[in-house]
Design an enzyme around this catalytic site. Structure first.
Site, short mmCIF file in Angstrom:
data_model
loop_
_atom_site.label_atom_id
_atom_site.label_comp_id
_atom_site.label_asym_id
_atom_site.label_seq_id
_atom_site.Cartn_x
_atom_site.Cartn_y
_atom_site.Cartn_z
N LEU A 184 0.82 -1.22 0.00
CA LEU A 184 0.00 0.00 0.00
C LEU A 184 0.84 1.26 0.00
O LEU A 184 1.79 1.39 0.77
CB LEU A 184 -0.91 -0.01 1.24
CG LEU A 184 -1.80 1.21 1.46
CD1 LEU A 184 -3.17 0.78 1.95
CD2 LEU A 184 -1.19 2.19 2.45
N ASN A 239 0.41 5.36 0.58
CA ASN A 239 -0.50 6.46 0.86
C ASN A 239 0.21 7.79 0.68
O ASN A 239 0.70 8.04 -0.43
CB ASN A 239 -1.32 6.28 2.15
CG ASN A 239 -0.54 6.07 3.42
OD1 ASN A 239 0.27 5.18 3.53
ND2 ASN A 239 -0.80 6.90 4.41
N ASP A 240 0.29 8.64 1.68
CA ASP A 240 0.68 10.04 1.47
C ASP A 240 1.99 10.25 0.71
O ASP A 240 2.98 9.56 0.97
CB ASP A 240 0.87 10.74 2.81
CG ASP A 240 -0.26 10.54 3.76
OD1 ASP A 240 -1.24 9.88 3.41
OD2 ASP A 240 -0.15 11.03 4.88
N ARG A 274 1.23 14.60 14.43
CA ARG A 274 2.10 14.03 13.39
C ARG A 274 2.18 14.92 12.14
O ARG A 274 1.51 15.92 12.04
CB ARG A 274 1.60 12.64 12.99
CG ARG A 274 0.15 12.57 12.60
CD ARG A 274 -0.24 11.14 12.23
NE ARG A 274 -1.63 11.06 11.86
CZ ARG A 274 -2.61 10.74 12.70
NH1 ARG A 274 -2.35 10.45 13.95
NH2 ARG A 274 -3.86 10.71 12.28
N ASP A 275 2.97 14.47 11.19
CA ASP A 275 3.08 15.06 9.85
C ASP A 275 3.76 16.44 9.84
O ASP A 275 3.18 17.44 9.42
CB ASP A 275 1.70 15.17 9.17
CG ASP A 275 0.91 13.87 9.24
OD1 ASP A 275 1.54 12.82 9.45
OD2 ASP A 275 -0.33 13.90 9.08
N GLN A 319 4.51 7.14 1.79
CA GLN A 319 4.18 6.18 2.83
C GLN A 319 3.99 4.83 2.17
O GLN A 319 3.19 4.69 1.23
CB GLN A 319 2.86 6.61 3.51
CG GLN A 319 2.99 7.83 4.37
CD GLN A 319 3.73 7.52 5.65
OE1 GLN A 319 3.20 6.91 6.55
NE2 GLN A 319 4.99 7.92 5.71
N GLU A 351 -4.86 16.34 9.63
CA GLU A 351 -3.67 15.62 9.16
C GLU A 351 -2.97 16.47 8.10
O GLU A 351 -3.58 17.31 7.44
CB GLU A 351 -4.08 14.27 8.56
CG GLU A 351 -4.67 13.32 9.59
CD GLU A 351 -4.81 11.89 9.08
OE1 GLU A 351 -4.41 10.97 9.78
OE2 GLU A 351 -5.33 11.71 7.96
C1 FRU Z 1 -2.68 10.55 6.36
C2 FRU Z 1 -1.94 9.82 7.47
C3 FRU Z 1 -0.98 10.74 8.20
C4 FRU Z 1 0.02 9.76 8.75
C5 FRU Z 1 0.12 8.76 7.65
C6 FRU Z 1 0.37 7.34 8.11
O1 FRU Z 1 -3.13 9.70 5.38
O2 FRU Z 1 -2.83 9.21 8.36
O3 FRU Z 1 -1.58 11.55 9.18
O4 FRU Z 1 1.24 10.34 9.06
O5 FRU Z 1 -1.10 8.81 6.94
O6 FRU Z 1 0.59 6.51 7.03
#
Ligand code: FRU
Length: 486
Positions: free
Chosen positions: A43, A45-46, A165-166, A62, A224
């Protein structure tokens, strides 16, 4: 085959051989993309750490290698010289220390003395307590090796819930100071941003407090991926408020949007100059990130995850999911962000396809000119012209609607199957990018964008169109080196 245990799926990746079988399943998918960044397995993601340095664009994302689920997150690294042709470089961050044994979560990059530095959330996971988030830093050497700094820049604040986070790193010219914005949640469950300050990006960080955003004190339960960007004289606050219900989005509560306004670091206030707007009007787009240090200082590029939290996708059973959007160039018009496909995408064009064939290639760019009037177009329709993804425009109300309920494969239906946006002006142009499992529709030169995953079956490659001034269809080439590298 024996089912894998939780621990086996949530471990740090050690060698390519561990994911060889998953890779075979992933690449046999008919939905692998041709020109959108996608994971080798598992997977994505970000987007993370999007930055330009020394003639090269770097993007990290990610990544959970073990399948299409949010397992232990690594950062995967891809590079490009032109934002169009991308190649895989392998894993940049492994979650293998005390401070990130629960995952390397989202973050951003910044150029310090010519070297790319990565700022990310290391999640420390202790079996008996909740996850704790540490803001960590790593350096990318000239040969693209990543060196983590041994100590985090700062740990979690106990004034907020564990949802912190982030990190987005920002330099403010006026004060000559660095700031880190952290997406967070107050103890009474409101989304917010915590701001840290320092005179040196590598040390001396201290917390300044919560960013005041008048009117947005209770707007979603967690923010986020926050970001502050400058475009001309405007500041733009971009973030993803969660647990926010929006009309027309079904039960979906994760959104990515922005507020235009002005930032004052002295009072730690972002004063909105208008409402919260969605960045994208399609079904899947989240965690958008703007590139740091672009080659031309006044240019702003944005890329986003073509996905959403809490969603599942048809390719989940093929051991992979997620891809990036095309990078877009941002400008402001009438107090709205305008997103245009970046310059140079024309180089992906191969043969022109005759519209009279009424068949779509697997990968295509379609440019349509329309005189402002009612208009309808269906992509991925069946041979008899039924079904498909419909784009419908009503000139009287200037409403444009994307509806994917006519597709054979329907997914995430709980988030609603149609999306409508009222255009500023009548519909005159559509520029559409189709890849094997996605569609991005740029309306009126970036006035609105609809981004969506789409999984057409073998009998869904037709299209229908009402009267228009002109239409051009190009088949597009392959610009992604999908090499199996870690
Ligand atoms: C957003 C999120 C972020 C986090 C990441 C984890 O999609 O939830 O807040 O850092 O993905 O994969």
């Amino acid at each position: 085959m024996k089912k894998k245990t939780e621990n086996e799926m949530n471990r740090v990746l050690m060698s390519l051989s561990e994911i060889e079988e998953l890779r075979k399943t992933a690449v046999s998918s008919i939905y692998r993309q041709s020109y959108h960044i996608q994971p080798i397995t598992g997977l994505m993601n970000d987007p993370n750490g999007f930055i330009y340095n020394n003639g090269m664009w770097h993007l990290f994302y990610q990544w959970c290698p073990w399948g299409a689920f949010h397992g232990l997150k690594h950062w995967y690294h891809v590079v490009s010289e032109d934002l169009i042709n991308w190649k895989n470089l392998g894993v940049a961050l492994y979650p293998d220390t005390y401070f990130d044994n629960g995952g390397d979560f989202t973050g951003t990059a910044y150029n310090i003395n010519g070297l790319i530095h990565l700022f990310y959330s290391g999640i420390h996971s202790d079996k008996n307590s909740e996850a704790e988030s540490y803001t960590c830093m790593a350096k990318l050497t000239d040969d693209n090796r990543v060196k983590k700094y041994s100590a985090p820049l700062f740990g979690p604040s106990d004034e907020y819930t564990h949802n912190q986070r982030d990190p987005k790193i920002i330099y403010d010219d006026d004060s000559g100071k660095y700031y880190i914005f952290i997406g967070a949640q107050t103890k009474d469950q409101n989304g917010c941003i915590i701001v840290y300050e320092s005179d040196d990006p590598k040390k001396n960080w201290h917390m300044r407090g919560r960013l005041h955003v008048p009117g947005f004190e209770s707007f979603g339960s967690m923010w986020e991926c926050p970001s502050l960007e400058q475009l001309g004289s405007h500041d733009i606050l971009i973030f993803c408020p969660q647990q926010l219900t929006l009309e027309g989005h079904g039960t979906g509560t994760n959104h990515n949007g922005y507020i235009i306004g002005s930032m004052d670091f002295d009072s730690l206030t972002f004063t909105p100059d208008g409402a919260f707007h969605l960045l994208d009007f399609g079904f899947e787009s989240y965690a958008a990130e703007c590139a740091a240090n672009t080659e031309e200082a006044n240019k702003k590029y944005l890329i986003a995850w073509m996905g959403l939290p809490d969603s599942s996708f048809p390719t989940d059973k093929e051991a992979w999911s997620g891809c990036m959007t095309l990078p877009r160039e941002l400008t402001i018009r009438h107090r709205r962000l305008i997103q245009k496909p970046i310059h140079g995408l024309e180089s992906m064009r191969k043969a022109l396809v005759s519209p009279s064939l009424k068949v779509l290639p697997d990968t295509a760019e379609i440019a349509v000119t329309i005189y402002p009037d009612d208009f309808n177009m269906t992509l991925f329709s069946k041979p008899d012209g039924t079904g498909g993804l419909s784009i419908d425009y009503k000139d009287k109300t200037r409403e444009i609607t994307l509806d994917r309920s006519g597709m054979n494969i329907r997914f995430n239906v709980e988030n609603g199957e149609s999306r409508t946006r009222v255009l500023e002006n009548g519909l005159t142009h559509l520029r559409i990018f189709i890849d094997k499992s996605s569609v991005e529709i740029f309306v009126n030169d970036g006035d609105a964008v609809f981004t969506s995953r789409i999984f057409p079956e073998a009998d869904e490659h037709g299209f229908t169109i009402s009267e228009c001034t002109s239409i051009n269809i190009w088949e597009l080439g392959h610009t992604l080196e999908d090499d199996f590298i870690i």
